[in-house]
Scaffold this motif. Sequence first.
Motif, PDB file in Angstrom:
ATOM      1  N   ALA A  46      -4.759  56.656  74.646  1.00 36.97           N
ATOM      2  CA  ALA A  46      -4.334  57.745  75.514  1.00 36.97           C
ATOM      3  C   ALA A  46      -3.302  57.241  76.514  1.00 36.97           C
ATOM      4  CB  ALA A  46      -5.538  58.320  76.236  1.00 36.97           C
ATOM      5  N   LEU A  47      -2.311  58.080  76.795  1.00 37.69           N
ATOM      6  CA  LEU A  47      -1.265  57.712  77.740  1.00 37.69           C
ATOM      7  C   LEU A  47      -1.854  57.629  79.148  1.00 37.69           C
ATOM      8  CD1 LEU A  47       2.299  58.417  77.831  1.00 37.69           C
ATOM      9  CD2 LEU A  47       1.096  59.423  79.737  1.00 37.69           C
ATOM     10  N   ASP A  48      -1.639  56.505  79.802  1.00 36.53           N
ATOM     11  CA  ASP A  48      -2.116  56.310  81.171  1.00 36.53           C
ATOM     12  C   ASP A  48      -1.417  55.089  81.752  1.00 36.53           C
ATOM     13  OD1 ASP A  48      -3.479  56.185  83.596  1.00 36.53           O
ATOM     14  OD2 ASP A  48      -5.465  56.339  82.681  1.00 36.53           O
ATOM     15  N   PHE A  49      -0.475  55.321  82.667  1.00 34.58           N
ATOM     16  CA  PHE A  49       0.194  54.201  83.313  1.00 34.58           C
ATOM     17  C   PHE A  49       0.478  54.543  84.771  1.00 34.58           C
ATOM     18  CE2 PHE A  49       3.592  56.595  81.230  1.00 34.58           C
ATOM     19  CZ  PHE A  49       4.554  56.723  82.223  1.00 34.58           C
ATOM     20  N   THR A  50       0.713  53.502  85.555  1.00 38.09           N
ATOM     21  CA  THR A  50       0.949  53.649  86.986  1.00 38.09           C
ATOM     22  C   THR A  50       2.306  53.044  87.339  1.00 38.09           C
ATOM     23  OG1 THR A  50      -1.421  53.480  87.371  1.00 38.09           O
ATOM     24  CG2 THR A  50       0.006  53.144  89.271  1.00 38.09           C
ATOM     25  N   LEU A  51       3.026  53.721  88.225  1.00 37.02           N
ATOM     26  CA  LEU A  51       4.319  53.237  88.691  1.00 37.02           C
ATOM     27  C   LEU A  51       4.254  52.961  90.187  1.00 37.02           C
ATOM     28  CD1 LEU A  51       6.650  55.829  86.922  1.00 37.02           C
ATOM     29  CD2 LEU A  51       6.119  53.510  86.170  1.00 37.02           C
ATOM     30  N   ASP A  52       4.792  51.828  90.583  1.00 38.38           N
ATOM     31  CA  ASP A  52       4.916  51.474  91.993  1.00 38.38           C
ATOM     32  C   ASP A  52       6.295  51.939  92.441  1.00 38.38           C
ATOM     33  OD1 ASP A  52       5.196  50.343  94.486  1.00 38.38           O
ATOM     34  OD2 ASP A  52       4.837  48.284  93.824  1.00 38.38           O
ATOM     35  N   LEU A  53       6.351  52.929  93.320  1.00 43.76           N
ATOM     36  CA  LEU A  53       7.624  53.487  93.731  1.00 43.76           C
ATOM     37  C   LEU A  53       8.384  52.599  94.709  1.00 43.76           C
ATOM     38  CD1 LEU A  53       6.900  57.315  93.892  1.00 43.76           C
ATOM     39  CD2 LEU A  53       7.500  55.862  91.965  1.00 43.76           C
ATOM     40  N   THR A  54       7.781  51.491  95.137  1.00 42.55           N
ATOM     41  CA  THR A  54       8.524  50.524  95.956  1.00 42.55           C
ATOM     42  C   THR A  54       9.286  49.537  95.071  1.00 42.55           C
ATOM     43  OG1 THR A  54       6.655  48.988  96.135  1.00 42.55           O
ATOM     44  CG2 THR A  54       6.850  50.696  97.845  1.00 42.55           C
ATOM     45  N   ASP A  55       8.980  49.516  93.783  1.00 36.41           N
ATOM     46  CA  ASP A  55       9.677  48.662  92.821  1.00 36.41           C
ATOM     47  C   ASP A  55      11.064  49.255  92.565  1.00 36.41           C
ATOM     48  OD1 ASP A  55      10.647  47.356  90.526  1.00 36.41           O
ATOM     49  OD2 ASP A  55       8.669  47.256  89.603  1.00 36.41           O
ATOM     50  N   ASN A 133      -0.254  64.779  83.019  1.00 36.56           N
ATOM     51  CA  ASN A 133      -0.717  64.893  84.393  1.00 36.56           C
ATOM     52  C   ASN A 133      -0.081  63.810  85.239  1.00 36.56           C
ATOM     53  OD1 ASN A 133      -2.765  66.946  83.820  1.00 36.56           O
ATOM     54  ND2 ASN A 133      -3.760  65.314  82.682  1.00 36.56           N
ATOM     55  N   THR A 134       0.097  64.108  86.516  1.00 40.77           N
ATOM     56  CA  THR A 134       0.591  63.102  87.456  1.00 40.77           C
ATOM     57  C   THR A 134      -0.314  63.129  88.686  1.00 40.77           C
ATOM     58  OG1 THR A 134       2.136  64.630  88.544  1.00 40.77           O
ATOM     59  CG2 THR A 134       2.998  63.315  86.711  1.00 40.77           C
ATOM     60  N   GLU A 135      -0.458  61.975  89.284  1.00 48.07           N
ATOM     61  CA  GLU A 135      -1.285  61.835  90.492  1.00 48.07           C
ATOM     62  C   GLU A 135      -0.538  60.897  91.438  1.00 48.07           C
ATOM     63  OE1 GLU A 135      -5.190  59.491  90.553  1.00 48.07           O
ATOM     64  OE2 GLU A 135      -5.779  61.560  90.093  1.00 48.07           O
ATOM     65  N   PHE A 136      -0.173  61.424  92.612  1.00 52.83           N
ATOM     66  CA  PHE A 136       0.634  60.661  93.567  1.00 52.83           C
ATOM     67  C   PHE A 136      -0.220  60.285  94.769  1.00 52.83           C
ATOM     68  CE2 PHE A 136       3.992  60.788  97.029  1.00 52.83           C
ATOM     69  CZ  PHE A 136       4.531  59.560  96.706  1.00 52.83           C
ATOM     70  N   SER A 137      -0.181  58.985  95.129  1.00 49.72           N
ATOM     71  CA  SER A 137      -0.944  58.493  96.276  1.00 49.72           C
ATOM     72  C   SER A 137      -0.124  57.407  96.966  1.00 49.72           C
ATOM     73  CB  SER A 137      -2.291  57.938  95.812  1.00 49.72           C
ATOM     74  OG  SER A 137      -3.001  57.406  96.898  1.00 49.72           O
ATOM     75  N   GLY A 138       0.384  57.713  98.166  1.00 53.05           N
ATOM     76  CA  GLY A 138       1.173  56.739  98.914  1.00 53.05           C
ATOM     77  C   GLY A 138       2.472  56.404  98.211  1.00 53.05           C
ATOM     78  N   THR A 139       2.539  55.237  97.618  1.00 57.36           N
ATOM     79  CA  THR A 139       3.734  54.805  96.879  1.00 57.36           C
ATOM     80  C   THR A 139       3.415  54.558  95.402  1.00 57.36           C
ATOM     81  OG1 THR A 139       3.341  52.493  97.435  1.00 57.36           O
ATOM     82  CG2 THR A 139       4.774  53.744  98.923  1.00 57.36           C
ATOM     83  N   THR A 140       2.283  55.072  94.966  1.00 67.96           N
ATOM     84  CA  THR A 140       1.853  54.871  93.588  1.00 67.96           C
ATOM     85  C   THR A 140       1.789  56.210  92.846  1.00 67.96           C
ATOM     86  OG1 THR A 140       0.523  52.987  94.270  1.00 67.96           O
ATOM     87  CG2 THR A 140       0.014  53.938  92.135  1.00 67.96           C
ATOM     88  N   LEU A 141       2.371  56.225  91.664  1.00 70.51           N
ATOM     89  CA  LEU A 141       2.351  57.407  90.824  1.00 70.51           C
ATOM     90  C   LEU A 141       1.658  57.069  89.510  1.00 70.51           C
ATOM     91  CD1 LEU A 141       3.243  60.338  90.188  1.00 70.51           C
ATOM     92  CD2 LEU A 141       5.331  59.347  89.200  1.00 70.51           C
ATOM     93  N   ARG A 142       0.631  57.829  89.198  1.00 69.05           N
ATOM     94  CA  ARG A 142      -0.077  57.664  87.930  1.00 69.05           C
ATOM     95  C   ARG A 142       0.333  58.785  86.998  1.00 69.05           C
ATOM     96  NH1 ARG A 142      -6.289  58.956  86.744  1.00 69.05           N
ATOM     97  NH2 ARG A 142      -6.370  58.243  84.586  1.00 69.05           N
ATOM     98  N   VAL A 143       0.639  58.456  85.740  1.00 68.66           N
ATOM     99  CA  VAL A 143       0.990  59.428  84.706  1.00 68.66           C
ATOM    100  C   VAL A 143      -0.053  59.247  83.605  1.00 68.66           C
ATOM    101  CG1 VAL A 143       2.743  60.189  83.071  1.00 68.66           C
ATOM    102  CG2 VAL A 143       3.442  59.229  85.282  1.00 68.66           C
ATOM    103  N   PHE A 144      -0.704  60.357  83.231  1.00 68.73           N
ATOM    104  CA  PHE A 144      -1.788  60.226  82.248  1.00 68.73           C
ATOM    105  C   PHE A 144      -1.954  61.512  81.457  1.00 68.73           C
ATOM    106  CE2 PHE A 144      -3.417  61.682  86.266  1.00 68.73           C
ATOM    107  CZ  PHE A 144      -4.424  62.580  85.984  1.00 68.73           C
ATOM    108  N   ALA A 145      -2.607  61.359  80.293  1.00 65.02           N
ATOM    109  CA  ALA A 145      -2.849  62.508  79.397  1.00 65.02           C
ATOM    110  C   ALA A 145      -4.088  63.256  79.830  1.00 65.02           C
ATOM    111  CB  ALA A 145      -2.998  62.022  77.972  1.00 65.02           C
TER     112      ALA A 145
END
Length: 145
Positions: A46-55, A133-145
């Motif tokens: 299943a698709l599930d990854f996290t992005l650090d928006l400070t990167d 789906n997306t879930e945003f918390s602070g500077t972290t974005l999670r993208v998941f199915a």
Amino acid sequence: MKNKISRNEFLKSLGFKGASLLAIYCGASTLTSCINEAGDPSGPAALDFTLDLTDSANSALNSIGNYLIINKVVIARISANEFAAVTQICSHENRSKVIYQGSGFYCTEHGAKYTTEGVGLNSEGKRGIKAYNTEFSGTTLRVFA
């Protein structure tokens, strides 16, 4: 008793027109204008990854209206605290050409248009595309199915 002929005799019996048609038919499978790039970008799991928006690699997502494409998933920042994510593969002809444009997603290949939820807006996009789906918390974005 059955008559057997060799491959060479068979090809000769086809004549020039028949051999030409056979060559075109056999060669045409490698010549296409629209390559089918279908497939679930998430792969077997299943698709599930996290992005650090400070990167710096993800910095485009720090501005509203910008987007990134990661592993055939288009992720767009649609407001200060909202993101949208869809497959990059257009449902019209299964090409990896979907981008974010303005207020929705758009296929640069044939003009299919989609909402941020993946709903098709015109005849080319009528089948819609997979939204995540997306879930945003602070500077972290999670993208998941």
